[in-house]
Design a protein around this motif. Structure first.
Motif, PDB file in Angstrom:
ATOM      1  N   ARG A 210       0.832  -1.195   0.000  1.00 15.62           N
ATOM      2  CA  ARG A 210       0.000   0.000   0.000  1.00 15.62           C
ATOM      3  C   ARG A 210       0.872   1.252   0.000  1.00 15.62           C
ATOM      4  O   ARG A 210       0.507   2.294   0.522  1.00 15.62           O
TER       5      ARG A 210
ATOM      6  N   GLY B  88      -2.899  -3.097  -6.964  1.00 18.30           N
ATOM      7  CA  GLY B  88      -3.215  -3.273  -5.551  1.00 18.30           C
ATOM      8  C   GLY B  88      -3.200  -4.753  -5.222  1.00 18.30           C
ATOM      9  O   GLY B  88      -3.674  -5.572  -6.010  1.00 18.30           O
ATOM     10  N   ALA B 158      -7.137  -1.673  -0.125  1.00 22.96           N
ATOM     11  CA  ALA B 158      -6.547  -1.648  -1.470  1.00 22.96           C
ATOM     12  C   ALA B 158      -7.433  -0.846  -2.423  1.00 22.96           C
ATOM     13  O   ALA B 158      -6.929  -0.056  -3.235  1.00 22.96           O
TER      14      ALA B 158
END
Lengths: 251, 293
Positions: A210, B88, B158
């Motif tokens: 992330r 992601g 995500a």
């Protein structure tokens, strides 16, 4: 521990800002350490008990159980204050009540309980992540607060892991005798250590996925501090200090 | 190099061993086309998770190349940052990913890392929680969630970064039937909104019904890749990969052998199609009895 955490998230003061509660805790803590234990310590203790049990509504049973830890420490700690040992002759050991021992023990007890009650107030009304945020705003280095946050989060994962490993061991008679208990406990510790390393690694890739660049930044939640809140906190601390000084002067 | 047009992600000749020498990827080739639903199926230990860690640049292949938008992956700090905005990755175990005190805080982590403002981040968090149908959990501490809820939160984390490709490792594992159904709805919405979704799964029926494209992984290699009807019908090959033909196709074959499916009807794809076919069968036989009278 799980109980404290749950209470910290849902007590009647959970909606108040963490900064106000931390200020209250710190103010009273300083008062407890600086004021004479009699009557200052007692007064701090009473105010904190009212704030924690009465205002925040922390269940008395839980609070009492949590107090057992510090009380045990205290009990062990004040024995040397109460009792005095003279090694007069070569084989003669003279054991007697220490002069002023009782008074000293009482002062130590009051002061410790007062200080502990301040910390209990904070830990039972304010979730750990919110306390960490306050610390961060007080310019405690991010490295410390972020590691503390990750540890806080991991503790819960490990509590679950320990519980399931223990159950798995127990169901295969891992705790049926003292001998096997020691063995099982050792294996549990070893497994947990390995898992902790593994977890650190996956958490690292999880954060990187992330786009973590070395600083953890998240939304601020929880209530904002208000002028009213700080006024109330200041007033209560000031009143406590004034009342105890006044009583001390009158006695 | 072969055709990378329209491939948002591709891997060519990936090779990777873990320390200790276990070969995880052995010359793997994969092409993920934009806008398609792509399922990777393979036995345990076939290399799906290792592949995923390569596809977002977490692991670097010993040899071979990962392509992002047709360009070789850039492993510099800035390059990886750009890469992870495109791709992601959601881990199989949500506890590997959730770290923050509350759900909203955890989801806000990615958007802040993209350098978004607090206002924009708030909006992204709200939208992601909405998309995963967990808006009511925003203030909940992460360690007080059920497994299914954690799973959704980890995906919201995500989704909030709005990646063009969303890779989800074992999306349905550990979910109860209703949770799994709701989850498929979420995947459908993501796909409709234009996200390329890649999943790894053991669930053959799911891959067959859901995916536009299926890749079969065996011992660190892709052994077959294509439309579900092309790669999931070969029972012997699937068996060889430690997999099994989807039950719908088993049923389809049995019905055909018994002569109960009309000639020229395409393969049955889902539970609903099976039910419809059986109902049609019944109507058909009733009609046949009627006409014989």
């Amino acid at each position: 521990m799980k109980t404290i955490d749950r209470i910290a998230y849902c007590n009647r003061l959970a909606g108040r800002s963490a900064a106000e509660k931390t200020a209250f805790c710190m103010g009273m803590l300083v008062a407890a350490l600086v004021l004479p234990p009699w009557p200052g310590g007692l007064l701090v203790l009473v105010v904190m008990l009212v704030a924690t049990l009465g205002v925040a509504g922390v269940p008395t049973g839980v609070y009492a159980r949590m107090m057992l830890g510090p009380l045990a420490f205290l009990a062990v700690g004040i024995v040397p204050l109460l009792v005095s040992v003279d090694l007069g002759g070569r084989w003669v050991v003279d054991l007697h009540w220490a002069p002023d021992g009782a008074e000293l023990a009482l002062r130590v007890t009051l002061r410790s309980l007062a200080a502990v009650s301040c910390l209990f107030f904070l830990s039972m009304t304010t979730p750990v992540p919110q306390v960490l945020r306050v610390l961060r705003r007080l310019h405690v280095p991010a490295v410390l607060t972020e590691v503390a946050l990750l540890v806080y989060r991991d503790v819960w994962v490990f509590v679950d892991t320990v519980r399931s490993i223990r159950a798995a061991q127990a169901s295969r008679l891992g705790y049926s005798s003292l001998r096997s208990s020691y063995r099982s406990l050792g294996m549990l510790a070893a497994t947990l250590f390995g898992q902790a390393l593994q977890r650190a690694r996956t958490m690292d890739s999880g954060l990187r996925a992330r786009n973590w660049q070395g600083e953890i930044r998240v939304l601020d939640d929880g209530a904002a501090a208000s002028l009213l809140g700080f006024t109330v906190v200041t007033a209560v601390v000031t009143l406590t200090v004034a009342a105890s000084l006044l009583t001390a002067w009158m006695i | 190099m072969d055709d990378l047009d329209g491939a948002v992600l591709a891997a060519r000749g990936l090779r990777y061993e873990y320390d200790g020498g276990a070969c995880a990827l052995d010359g793997l080739d994969l092409t993920v086309r934009a806008g398609l639903r792509h399922a990777l199926v393979g036995a345990n230990g076939a290399g799906k998770t290792t592949l995923f860690l390569h596809l977002n640049g977490t692991l670097r292949p010993r040899s071979g190349t990962v392509f992002v938008d047709g360009r070789p992956g850039d492993y510099t700090r800035a390059g990886l940052s750009a890469w992870r905005q495109v791709v992601g990755l959601v881990f199989q175990n949500p506890d590997d990913q959730l770290f923050a005190g509350s759900v909203a805080q955890d989801v806000s982590f990615g958007p802040f890392n993209l350098g978004l403002s607090t206002g924009e981040t708030r909006a992204r968090v709200a939208a992601a929680l909405e998309a995963l149908e967990i808006s009511h959990l925003g203030e909940r501490p992460t360690h007080m969630l059920s497994f299914g809820q954690k799973k959704r939160v980890s995906i919201a984390g995500a989704v909030a970064m709005r990646p063009r490709v969303l890779i989800i490792d074992e999306p349905l594992s550990g979910l109860d039937p209703r949770g799994a159904d709701q989850f498929l709805g979420v995947l459908r919405d993501l796909h409709t909104s234009g996200t390329t979704v890649v999943i790894a799964t053991h669930d053959m029926a799911l891959a067959y019904e859901w995916a536009d494209r299926v890749s079969i992984v065996k011992e660190g290699r892709i052994v077959a890749s294509g439309a579900p009807d092309d790669v999931m019908t070969d029972a012997a090959m699937l068996e060889d990969c430690g997999l099994r033909r989807p039950w719908v196709l088993d049923l389809d074959a049995a019905l055909r052998t018994a002569g109960l499916l009309p000639e020229g009807r395409g393969p049955l794809r889902s539970r609903d199609e099976v039910i419809a076919a059986v109902a049609a069968l019944r109507r058909g036989s009733a009609a046949a009895v009627e006409s014989r009278r």
